[in-house]
Design an enzyme around this catalytic site. Structure first.
Site, mmCIF file in Angstrom:
data_model
loop_
_atom_site.group_PDB
_atom_site.id
_atom_site.type_symbol
_atom_site.label_atom_id
_atom_site.label_comp_id
_atom_site.label_asym_id
_atom_site.label_seq_id
_atom_site.Cartn_x
_atom_site.Cartn_y
_atom_site.Cartn_z
ATOM 1 N N CYS A 1 -9.539 -40.457 3.958
ATOM 2 C CA CYS A 1 -10.592 -40.116 3.006
ATOM 3 C C CYS A 1 -11.611 -39.169 3.624
ATOM 4 O O CYS A 1 -11.773 -39.100 4.837
ATOM 5 C CB CYS A 1 -11.292 -41.384 2.515
ATOM 6 S SG CYS A 1 -12.157 -41.152 0.943
ATOM 7 N N ASP B 1 -14.217 -52.933 1.108
ATOM 8 C CA ASP B 1 -14.975 -52.197 2.118
ATOM 9 C C ASP B 1 -16.160 -53.046 2.534
ATOM 10 O O ASP B 1 -16.566 -53.974 1.825
ATOM 11 C CB ASP B 1 -15.449 -50.865 1.520
ATOM 12 C CG ASP B 1 -15.826 -49.837 2.575
ATOM 13 O OD1 ASP B 1 -15.860 -50.187 3.773
ATOM 14 O OD2 ASP B 1 -16.090 -48.681 2.194
#
Length: 202
Positions: free
Chosen positions: A7, A124
């Site tokens: 990412c 996360d």
């Protein structure tokens, strides 16, 4: 085998690196961030991206119509929602553009209530910055998880990703700062990270 998502791509050099290493997904951050990119930049970068690699657009509390328009433009294959978007938002978005949705969930000491309408979840570390802080959470929280396929994120890097896969069986692992040097993507770290993930599961 767990998928790999790199990412926070933003440069031509990042595209060269992932084309060589071939992760399953790459993420482009449309939200305010040091890794932020705009639609024009992503369109330019995607023209040189290996077509085997799926593109993910990362959004934080963006207007639904804007997300739908970007998806329908064809520059992203998957939408990742990292803000306060709820099941109603996800349901409407999918009705408008029928996009696959990853919904990020911040984890502290326990799992919070989970959205029901996303195709995938992304766990996360809970933070005000909505991720990208390079800190892990207690993976044991997910040990008995039963729900939609999920990506594991939050502080993963080449020294701990194998440990995470020995404990859990995520659909995918997501890394950003863990494959950077001096805040830019590092081709060698990307290649090593992907090699570790795939080599651990052969």
């Amino acid at each position: 085998m767990s998928k790999v998502k790199i990412c926070g791509l933003s440069r031509v050099e990042d595209i060269v690196a992932v084309n060589r290493a071939l992760p399953d997904y790459v993420g482009f951050v449309f939200a305010p961030s040091k890794r932020n990119v705009n639609v024009e930049k992503v369109a330019q970068l995607k023209t040189n991206l290996d077509p085997q690699i799926k593109t993910v657009g990362v959004f934080v509390n963006e207007a639904m119509i804007t997300v739908a328009e970007i998806y329908l433009s064809g520059i992203i294959d998957v939408v990742q929602l990292h803000g306060d978007e709820d099941d109603h938002y996800i349901r409407l978005l999918k009705a408008v553009c029928d996009c696959p949705v990853i919904k990020a969930v911040g984890v502290a000491d326990t799992l919070p209530p989970l959205p029901q309408n996303a195709d995938y979840l992304l766990f996360d570390t809970l933070s005000e910055q909505r991720g990208g802080i390079g800190i892990t959470f207690d993976w044991n929280i997910l040990h008995d998880y039963k729900g939609p396929p999920y990506f594991l994120a939050g502080g993963l890097h080449t020294d701990n990703v194998v440990d995470s896969l020995n404990l859990l069986t995520p659909f995918g692992v997501d890394v950003s700062s863990g494959v950077e040097t001096d805040r830019v993507k590092d081709a060698e770290k990307i290649e090593k990270f992907i090699s570790l993930v795939r080599g651990n599961q052969e």
